[in-house]
Motif scaffolding. Structure first.
Motif, PDB file in Angstrom:
ATOM      1  N   UNK A  90       0.826  -1.229   0.000  1.00 54.57           N
ATOM      2  CA  UNK A  90       0.000   0.000   0.000  1.00 54.57           C
ATOM      3  C   UNK A  90       0.848   1.263   0.000  1.00 54.57           C
ATOM      4  N   UNK A  91       1.771   1.323   0.951  1.00 53.28           N
ATOM      5  CA  UNK A  91       2.541   2.544   1.149  1.00 53.28           C
ATOM      6  C   UNK A  91       3.318   2.925  -0.123  1.00 53.28           C
ATOM      7  N   UNK A  92       4.021   1.929  -0.682  1.00 57.63           N
ATOM      8  CA  UNK A  92       4.864   2.249  -1.843  1.00 57.63           C
ATOM      9  C   UNK A  92       4.014   2.592  -3.067  1.00 57.63           C
ATOM     10  N   UNK A  93       2.863   1.948  -3.185  1.00 60.82           N
ATOM     11  CA  UNK A  93       1.990   2.280  -4.327  1.00 60.82           C
ATOM     12  C   UNK A  93       1.435   3.693  -4.160  1.00 60.82           C
ATOM     13  N   UNK A  94       1.016   4.026  -2.955  1.00 62.93           N
ATOM     14  CA  UNK A  94       0.554   5.401  -2.707  1.00 62.93           C
ATOM     15  C   UNK A  94       1.659   6.417  -2.997  1.00 62.93           C
ATOM     16  N   UNK A  95       2.872   6.078  -2.591  1.00 62.82           N
ATOM     17  CA  UNK A  95       4.007   6.970  -2.875  1.00 62.82           C
ATOM     18  C   UNK A  95       4.271   7.105  -4.369  1.00 62.82           C
ATOM     19  N   UNK A  96       3.929   6.070  -5.120  1.00 61.78           N
ATOM     20  CA  UNK A  96       4.266   6.067  -6.554  1.00 61.78           C
ATOM     21  C   UNK A  96       3.320   6.939  -7.377  1.00 61.78           C
ATOM     22  N   UNK A  97       2.141   7.235  -6.816  1.00 59.08           N
ATOM     23  CA  UNK A  97       1.093   7.883  -7.620  1.00 59.08           C
ATOM     24  C   UNK A  97       1.542   9.204  -8.243  1.00 59.08           C
ATOM     25  N   UNK A  98       2.304   9.972  -7.482  1.00 56.90           N
ATOM     26  CA  UNK A  98       2.696  11.293  -8.001  1.00 56.90           C
ATOM     27  C   UNK A  98       3.722  11.206  -9.136  1.00 56.90           C
ATOM     28  N   UNK A  99       4.324  10.031  -9.311  1.00 53.56           N
ATOM     29  CA  UNK A  99       5.301   9.844 -10.393  1.00 53.56           C
ATOM     30  C   UNK A  99       4.636   9.396 -11.706  1.00 53.56           C
ATOM     31  N   UNK A 100       3.407   8.908 -11.591  1.00 50.86           N
ATOM     32  CA  UNK A 100       2.751   8.346 -12.780  1.00 50.86           C
ATOM     33  C   UNK A 100       2.481   9.439 -13.811  1.00 50.86           C
ATOM     34  N   UNK A 101       2.599   9.064 -15.092  1.00 49.24           N
ATOM     35  CA  UNK A 101       2.399  10.036 -16.173  1.00 49.24           C
ATOM     36  C   UNK A 101       1.113   9.665 -16.902  1.00 49.24           C
ATOM     37  N   UNK A 102       0.216  10.606 -17.073  1.00 45.67           N
ATOM     38  CA  UNK A 102      -1.049  10.330 -17.758  1.00 45.67           C
ATOM     39  C   UNK A 102      -2.034   9.611 -16.852  1.00 45.67           C
ATOM     40  N   UNK A 103      -3.084   9.083 -17.454  1.00 47.52           N
ATOM     41  CA  UNK A 103      -4.170   8.486 -16.658  1.00 47.52           C
ATOM     42  C   UNK A 103      -4.322   6.980 -16.880  1.00 47.52           C
ATOM     43  N   UNK A 104      -3.918   6.524 -18.094  1.00 50.25           N
ATOM     44  CA  UNK A 104      -4.046   5.086 -18.380  1.00 50.25           C
ATOM     45  C   UNK A 104      -2.741   4.390 -17.984  1.00 50.25           C
ATOM     46  N   UNK A 105      -2.811   3.612 -16.909  1.00 50.34           N
ATOM     47  CA  UNK A 105      -1.602   3.026 -16.331  1.00 50.34           C
ATOM     48  C   UNK A 105      -1.645   1.508 -16.456  1.00 50.34           C
ATOM     49  N   UNK A 106      -0.618   0.938 -17.063  1.00 49.16           N
ATOM     50  CA  UNK A 106      -0.520  -0.528 -17.114  1.00 49.16           C
ATOM     51  C   UNK A 106       0.256  -0.999 -15.887  1.00 49.16           C
ATOM     52  N   UNK A 107      -0.342  -1.942 -15.129  1.00 55.57           N
ATOM     53  CA  UNK A 107       0.314  -2.442 -13.917  1.00 55.57           C
ATOM     54  C   UNK A 107       0.984  -3.778 -14.227  1.00 55.57           C
ATOM     55  N   UNK A 108       2.244  -3.888 -13.840  1.00 51.17           N
ATOM     56  CA  UNK A 108       3.050  -5.065 -14.172  1.00 51.17           C
ATOM     57  C   UNK A 108       3.816  -5.505 -12.931  1.00 51.17           C
TER      58      UNK A 108
END
Lengths: 336, 336
Positions: free
Chosen positions: B106-124
Motif C-alpha cells: 500500500x505505502x509504496x503504491x501510494x508513494x508512486x502515484x505522483x510519479x505516474x504520467x497520464x491516466x491510463x496506467x498498465x500495472x506489471x
C-alpha cells in the motif's frame, strides 16, 4: 597442436560411415584454446555440424550426454580422457579420443632415478603420458631397477593409469614393491597414491623437468592435518548436507543411502542436496547445514576445501567423525 | 517463513495419492536459506525422500528434469517461479508452487502515484507479487487512474506478469496506455519494459519502499550506450562464438541456425558453443573467438557484460552489427 598428438582418423571414419548431422565435442580445460583449430580440422574431414562444449570437463565422469542429446547432438567426441570402463550406458554414443603428450620424458626420468627407493618400482601415469610407460620402463631396467606396470581395477582403461578418483593401480595384483614413480604434473595424483599405497612416491614432471619426493611427503602431512581438523571441527555438527553429484559418472546414490542410514543411526539430521556444477556460492544459502558430506567427485573436499565456508568431508571422513573407523585407517575417497 | 506464503497443500495431496519415493525440490536463490525448514515441513506430510537442488535456479527455464530423473527423482517441486506455458514436456513431472510475498504494498503504491504520467496506467509485476495486483488496481482507481492489467503472450502464466526474458505484457492486446507501474525490485524488468514499450516506467519497490522513475531513464541511456559500444567494438570481429544454452527452457536451436546462416552470408566465421551454467571462466579458453552471440538467457549479455573478457552480444545486436537492422530499432532480446 604443439606438445600433443591426437589421432582423429578412427572417429572420422566412423562418422563418415554413419550420416551424422550434429556432433558435440568435449575438450578438457588445458586444450580448450585449440577448440577452433580442432573444429576446423574435423570439418575438413566430415560433413557434420560441430558443437563445442564450454562447461568445464574434468574427466570421463563428466559426459554431458543427456543435455547434448537434447539439443540434437547424435554423437559426442570426448577428448583427452580415457573411458571409464564399467560406467553405465550413455544417452548418445561417446567416442573417447586420447590426447597424447609428445613432450620428452627421458631427461626427467633419468633425473628421478637417484630419488627412487629400493629396486622394485611401480610406474604410474595419467592418460596423456600412457604411451611413454614402456620408455620409462626401459630406462629403469637399464639402471637395474625392476620396473612394474600393472592395471588398476575394472574402471581403468590402461595399464599403469591412475585417475584423480581412482588409485587402484597402486594396489593392483597385490604386488609387493618398494616405491612408486609417477610421471606427470600436479600433486593430487601423487597424494592419492602415497595415501593409498603407504609407499614412497617420486614425481617426475616432464613439463617443468622437476623431480619431487620430500615435497609429496610434506604435502601428505599437511593435507592429513587439514583433514583431521575438518573432522574434529565437525564433531558436534547436528545437520549434515549429503551432496550427490548430477554428472553422469559421479552419481553415487547407493553411498548416499548408506550415509543417510549412518547419520540416522547416530541421531544426526540430514538434508540430501544435489549439485551438477560444484560452486562454493551454491552451498552458501544452506545456512542450517553444519557440515557437508560429498559423494560426488572425491577431489572436491580435498582440492577445494578452503573455498567453502563450511566443512566438506568425504564419506570415509564421516565414518571417522562418527567413530565407525579409526583415524589410523584414513583413506582418500575413491570411485571404485 | 517470514515475508512469504507458500501453499504446499495441493502438491502434498498429489504426492500422497501417488506412491512417490523420491522428490526433487528446486528453490530460487532468495529462498534457499529456508531449504531445511521447507523439507522438514514437507516430510511431516509426505513419505517421500527429498533431494534439494543446490545449483542456482533463475527461472522456470531452469528445470533440471533430465539430471534429477537420472538420480531417481520421480517428481520435481519447482518453487517460486510460474510455469512457462508453451514449453516442451519435461522428462519427469514438474509441479510449480508459487511463493507469494506477504510484504505490504500500500505505502509504496501510494508513494508512486505522483510519479505516474497520464491516466491510463498498465500495472506489471513478477510472480511473487501477482496476488497483489488487484489491490494495486483499486488504489489507482481510487485516485482516478484507469488501471490496466493484461496478459503477455502464450508463455506467460498470469495477467500482469513479466519475466526477465519476456516483456510481452507491455505490448499485449495492442492497448494504448500512458505509463507502466512496475511493482517489484531490481532494475532488469523495468529496463526491458521501458525499452520494449517506449513508455515511461515507474518502479515501486515494496522491499525498500522506494519509487524510481528518472533512475530508470538514466539506466536505460547508460545500458544503451554500453550496448552501442559492444556492437561498435565487435564490427571487425572475424570469428563469432554462437552460444547455445543447455537448460531445458533456453535451447534456441532454430535461432542458432539463423545466426549461423547470417554469419556465413556475411563472410564471417563461427564456432557453435554450448553451455549449461554460464561462467565467464568457461569462455576464457576460446582464444580464437572475437565476439560471442548468446542465444541462451537474454539477460546474460546485458547483466553480466562486464564480467566477460570478450564482448557478448544478443542476436538482435548481431543484426545491427551486420547492418541488417538499424540502431534506432534496437530491442532487448526476448524468449517469446
Amino acid at each position: 597442436m604443439p606438445n600433443y598428438k591426437i589421432d582423429f582418423k578412427p572417429v572420422i571414419e566412423k562418422i563418415n560411415k554413419k550420416n551424422i548431422k550434429i556432433i558435440a565435442l568435449q575438450i578438457p580445460e588445458g586444450l580448450k584454446h585449440y577448440s577452433y583449430t580442432i573444429v576446423e580440422h574435423l570439418k575438413k574431414n566430415i560433413n557434420s555440424e560441430i558443437i563445442v562444449v564450454a562447461d568445464p570437463c574434468f574427466g570421463a565422469c563428466d559426459i554431458a550426454d543427456n543435455e547434448l542429446g537434447k539439443i540434437g547432438a547424435e554423437l559426442i567426441i570426448h577428448l583427452g580422457h580415457t573411458p571409464i570402463l564399467n560406467s553405465k550406458k550413455y544417452a548418445i554414443p561417446v567416442e573417447f579420443v586420447n590426447a597424447f603428450s609428445s613432450i620428452d620424458i627421458k631427461k626427467v626420468i633419468n633425473n628421478s632415478l637417484k630419488y627412487l627407493k629400493g629396486k622394485k618400482i611401480k610406474i604410474v601415469t595419467t592418460a596423456q603420458h600412457i604411451h611413454k610407460l614402456d620408455e620409462v620402463k626401459k630406462i629403469l631396467e637399464n639402471h637395474n631397477f625392476n620396473a612394474i606396470i600393472s592395471k588398476g581395477n575394472e574402471r581403468i582403461a590402461f595399464e599403469g593409469q591412475v585417475l584423480g578418483c581412482n588409485f587402484s593401480v597402486s594396489l593392483s595384483n597385490n604386488e609387493d614393491y618398494d616405491c612408486i614413480l609417477f610421471l606427470g604434473s600436479g600433486t593430487f595424483h601423487p597424494l592419492g597414491l602415497i595415501l593409498n599405497s603407504k609407499k614412497p612416491v617420486v614425481v617426475a614432471d616432464p613439463y617443468t623437468n622437476t623431480v619431487k619426493k620430500d615435497e609429496i611427503e610434506d604435502l601428505k602431512d599437511q593435507i592429513l592435518r587439514q583433514r583431521y581438523g575438518a573432522i574434529a571441527n565437525s564433531k558436534n555438527s547436528k545437520i549434515f548436507g549429503i551432496l550427490v553429484g548430477l554428472k553422469t559418472g559421479q552419481q553415487r546414490i547407493k553411498l548416499v543411502n548408506e550415509i543417510k542410514k549412518l547419520l540416522i543411526d547416530h541421531q544426526k539430521k540430514y538434508l540430501i542436496i544435489s549439485m551438477n556444477y560444484f560452486l562454493p556460492t551454491s552451498l552458501e544459502g544452506f545456512r542450517d547445514i553444519d557440515c557437508f558430506v560429498s559423494t560426488a567427485c572425491p577431489r572436491i573436499a580435498i582440492d577445494d576445501y578452503l573455498k567453502y565456508k563450511k566443512p566438506i568431508i568425504t564419506p570415509i571422513e564421516l565414518e571417522i567423525l562418527l567413530d565407525k573407523r579409526v583415524w589410523e585407517d584414513y583413506e582418500f575417497d575413491q570411485i571404485l
